[in-house]
Motif scaffolding. Sequence first.
Motif, mmCIF file in Angstrom:
data_model
loop_
_atom_site.group_PDB
_atom_site.id
_atom_site.type_symbol
_atom_site.label_atom_id
_atom_site.label_comp_id
_atom_site.label_asym_id
_atom_site.label_seq_id
_atom_site.Cartn_x
_atom_site.Cartn_y
_atom_site.Cartn_z
ATOM 1 N N ARG A 83 -4.209 27.009 -10.259
ATOM 2 C CA ARG A 83 -4.608 26.205 -9.460
ATOM 3 C C ARG A 83 -5.071 26.848 -8.044
ATOM 4 O O ARG A 83 -6.138 26.590 -7.436
ATOM 5 N N THR A 84 -4.271 27.632 -7.622
ATOM 6 C CA THR A 84 -4.326 28.509 -6.378
ATOM 7 C C THR A 84 -5.816 29.147 -6.530
ATOM 8 O O THR A 84 -6.764 29.218 -5.613
ATOM 9 N N LEU A 85 -6.196 29.815 -7.715
ATOM 10 C CA LEU A 85 -7.391 30.642 -7.866
ATOM 11 C C LEU A 85 -8.445 29.654 -7.978
ATOM 12 O O LEU A 85 -9.753 29.807 -7.390
ATOM 13 N N ILE A 86 -8.443 28.634 -8.582
ATOM 14 C CA ILE A 86 -9.503 27.383 -8.596
ATOM 15 C C ILE A 86 -9.745 26.978 -7.083
ATOM 16 O O ILE A 86 -10.963 26.879 -6.900
ATOM 17 N N ASN A 87 -8.843 26.685 -6.350
ATOM 18 C CA ASN A 87 -8.859 26.277 -5.243
ATOM 19 C C ASN A 87 -9.679 27.284 -4.151
ATOM 20 O O ASN A 87 -10.725 27.162 -3.442
ATOM 21 N N GLN A 88 -9.096 28.597 -4.398
ATOM 22 C CA GLN A 88 -9.970 29.821 -3.759
ATOM 23 C C GLN A 88 -11.663 29.863 -4.224
ATOM 24 O O GLN A 88 -12.446 30.089 -3.281
ATOM 25 N N ALA A 89 -11.800 29.672 -5.592
ATOM 26 C CA ALA A 89 -13.137 29.834 -5.833
ATOM 27 C C ALA A 89 -13.930 28.455 -5.494
ATOM 28 O O ALA A 89 -15.073 28.673 -5.043
ATOM 29 N N ASP A 90 -13.112 27.400 -5.156
ATOM 30 C CA ASP A 90 -13.839 26.121 -4.766
ATOM 31 C C ASP A 90 -14.215 26.313 -3.099
ATOM 32 O O ASP A 90 -15.400 25.813 -2.744
ATOM 33 N N GLU A 91 -13.256 26.826 -2.471
ATOM 34 C CA GLU A 91 -13.543 27.365 -1.118
ATOM 35 C C GLU A 91 -14.770 28.208 -0.729
ATOM 36 O O GLU A 91 -15.573 27.953 -0.158
ATOM 37 N N ASN A 92 -14.927 29.174 -1.829
ATOM 38 C CA ASN A 92 -15.945 30.134 -1.694
ATOM 39 C C ASN A 92 -17.427 29.516 -2.209
ATOM 40 O O ASN A 92 -18.559 29.733 -1.549
ATOM 41 N N LEU A 93 -17.214 28.762 -3.148
ATOM 42 C CA LEU A 93 -18.357 27.631 -3.408
ATOM 43 C C LEU A 93 -18.992 26.849 -2.056
ATOM 44 O O LEU A 93 -20.036 27.104 -1.754
ATOM 45 N N TYR A 94 -18.036 26.453 -1.447
ATOM 46 C CA TYR A 94 -18.494 25.622 -0.092
ATOM 47 C C TYR A 94 -19.061 26.392 0.977
ATOM 48 O O TYR A 94 -20.083 26.387 1.616
ATOM 49 N N LYS A 95 -18.558 27.665 0.988
ATOM 50 C CA LYS A 95 -19.003 28.877 1.859
ATOM 51 C C LYS A 95 -20.518 29.012 1.320
ATOM 52 O O LYS A 95 -21.429 29.121 2.380
ATOM 53 N N ALA A 96 -20.738 29.410 0.174
ATOM 54 C CA ALA A 96 -22.264 29.398 -0.379
ATOM 55 C C ALA A 96 -23.044 28.443 -0.016
ATOM 56 O O ALA A 96 -24.248 28.611 0.299
ATOM 57 N N LYS A 97 -22.458 27.173 -0.212
ATOM 58 C CA LYS A 97 -23.449 25.871 0.196
ATOM 59 C C LYS A 97 -24.066 25.867 1.781
ATOM 60 O O LYS A 97 -24.772 25.846 2.133
ATOM 61 N N ARG A 98 -22.860 26.347 2.586
ATOM 62 C CA ARG A 98 -22.982 26.376 3.975
ATOM 63 C C ARG A 98 -23.823 27.553 4.505
ATOM 64 O O ARG A 98 -24.666 27.465 5.533
ATOM 65 N N ASN A 99 -23.925 28.648 3.586
ATOM 66 C CA ASN A 99 -24.605 29.701 4.000
ATOM 67 C C ASN A 99 -26.069 29.632 3.478
ATOM 68 O O ASN A 99 -26.900 30.608 3.483
ATOM 69 N N GLY A 100 -26.829 28.494 3.041
ATOM 70 C CA GLY A 100 -27.838 28.317 2.603
ATOM 71 C C GLY A 100 -28.196 28.222 1.129
ATOM 72 O O GLY A 100 -29.210 27.981 0.688
ATOM 73 N N LYS A 101 -27.107 27.853 0.190
ATOM 74 C CA LYS A 101 -27.127 27.649 -1.400
ATOM 75 C C LYS A 101 -27.883 29.000 -1.898
ATOM 76 O O LYS A 101 -28.136 29.929 -1.226
ATOM 77 N N ASN A 102 -28.069 28.698 -3.211
ATOM 78 C CA ASN A 102 -28.629 29.575 -4.211
ATOM 79 C C ASN A 102 -28.231 31.156 -4.123
ATOM 80 O O ASN A 102 -28.759 31.941 -3.920
ATOM 81 N N GLN A 103 -26.612 31.063 -4.144
ATOM 82 C CA GLN A 103 -26.072 32.386 -3.868
ATOM 83 C C GLN A 103 -24.295 32.289 -4.586
ATOM 84 O O GLN A 103 -24.095 31.360 -4.727
ATOM 85 N N ILE A 104 -24.180 33.430 -4.722
ATOM 86 C CA ILE A 104 -22.713 33.718 -5.213
ATOM 87 C C ILE A 104 -21.972 34.108 -4.275
ATOM 88 O O ILE A 104 -22.161 35.406 -3.840
ATOM 89 N N VAL A 105 -20.787 33.473 -3.904
ATOM 90 C CA VAL A 105 -19.729 34.027 -2.928
ATOM 91 C C VAL A 105 -18.451 34.195 -3.554
ATOM 92 O O VAL A 105 -17.955 33.489 -4.202
ATOM 93 N N GLY A 106 -17.935 35.350 -3.102
ATOM 94 C CA GLY A 106 -16.483 35.839 -3.386
ATOM 95 C C GLY A 106 -15.868 36.796 -2.644
ATOM 96 O O GLY A 106 -16.352 37.117 -1.985
#
Length: 359
Positions: free
Chosen positions: A336-359
Motif C-alpha cells: 500500500r505504501t508503494l501504491i500511495n507513493q506511485a499515486d503521489e507521483n501521478l499527481y505530480k505528473a498532472k500538476r507538471n503539465g500531464k503527458n509525462q511519467i514521474v517517479g
Amino acid sequence: MVPRIKDFFGFSRHRSDIIFIIDTSNIRTARIGMVVIMLLELGSFITSFFFQVFPDQKVLVLQHRIAYIILFVSALQLFLYCILHKTKENGFSHVILNISLAILLITVSIFGIFISAYDCINGEDFYVFITFEIFITCLFIIRPFISIILISSSFISLYLIIEKSIGASHAIRITFPVICICFIMASIVQYHRYLRIARYTVQNHAMAEQMKEMSLHDPLTGLKNRLALREDFIRDMEKPLILLISDIDDFKVHNDTRGHEHGDTLLEKYARQLETTFGAENCYRYGGDEFLVVVKDYSLSLFLSNMELCKNALSEFFQFSGGYTAGVAHSPEDLRTLINQADENLYKAKRNGKNQIVG
C-alpha cells in the motif's frame, strides 16, 4: 438415437475429468474392499489346515486353497496399485487401472462359479455365487457393456456346469435369467447414477472456476482487478518491484464530448497496449481510468523505455500520465505504501503539465 444407445451401454467417450472422478471412486473403494477380501481369503486359507471341511477329498481341499491364494493375489495387485498411485489427474494410468480391476473381477467371477458349482452338485444353494455377483455389481463403477458381459457370462457358465453335471432344475431355469437381468440392471443404474453425479460435479467446478475468474477481472477491459492484486501479492512479495499508476489525461473531456462509449473504447485500447508491453499477468484496472502495472526483476531503464513505446503507440488516440516507484514489499502495508507513493507521483505528473511519467 445411436448416441443415446452408445451412452446407455457405456460406449461413449467421456471427458478426462469425468473419467478421473470415476477412477478415483473405484480406487477409494478398492483400498477398503481389497483389504477385506485379502483378510477373508487369508483366514480361509489358514483355517483350511485346522478345519478340513472335506477331510476325505484332499484334491478338493487343495483346489480350494489354490483358489484362496489366487483370489488373495488378485486383490493384492489391485490394492498395491491403488496405494502406490496417488489419485491425481496425472498420477495413475486409466488403462492400467482398468486392467488391474478386470483381473480382480474375472478372478472373483471364476472363484464364485467354482465354489457354487460344487455346492449345487452336492445339494447346496449357490449363495457364494450370488454374493460375488453382488460384489461385482455394487462395489465398483463399471461401464454397462462390461458388466453385461461379465455378469451374463458368469450366470451362463454356472448354469451350463450345473446342467451338464446334475441337470438344472425348473426353479434354476426360471430364477437364473431373472436374477441375472436384475444384477445387470442394478449395475447399469449405478453406473449412470454416478455418471450424472460426476458430470454435475465437473459442471459445478467449471462454473465455480468461471465465477472466480470473473471476480478477478474487470468486465470492460479484461484486466485483473484489485482483488486479483491482493492474491498476486503473495507471488510478488520479497521481490524488487517497479509499480506504476497511470490514467488517461482529460478522460472526462473525452467522455463528455464524444460519449461514454468512446471513453470505454479508449480504456480498452490502453488496456491492450499495457498487456502487449508488460504482459497481462502484470496489469490491473485499479479504478475508473486508472491502471496499475506491477513488474518484478525489471530494470528501470527498460521500464521507462517501454513506457515511451506505450506513449508513442497511443499518441494518436489520447495522452496519459503516470507515476511510478520502486522497492520491495515485505507485507501488505508495504505494498500500500508503494501504491500511495506511485499515486503521489501521478499527481505530480498532472500538476507538471500531464503527458509525462514521474517517479
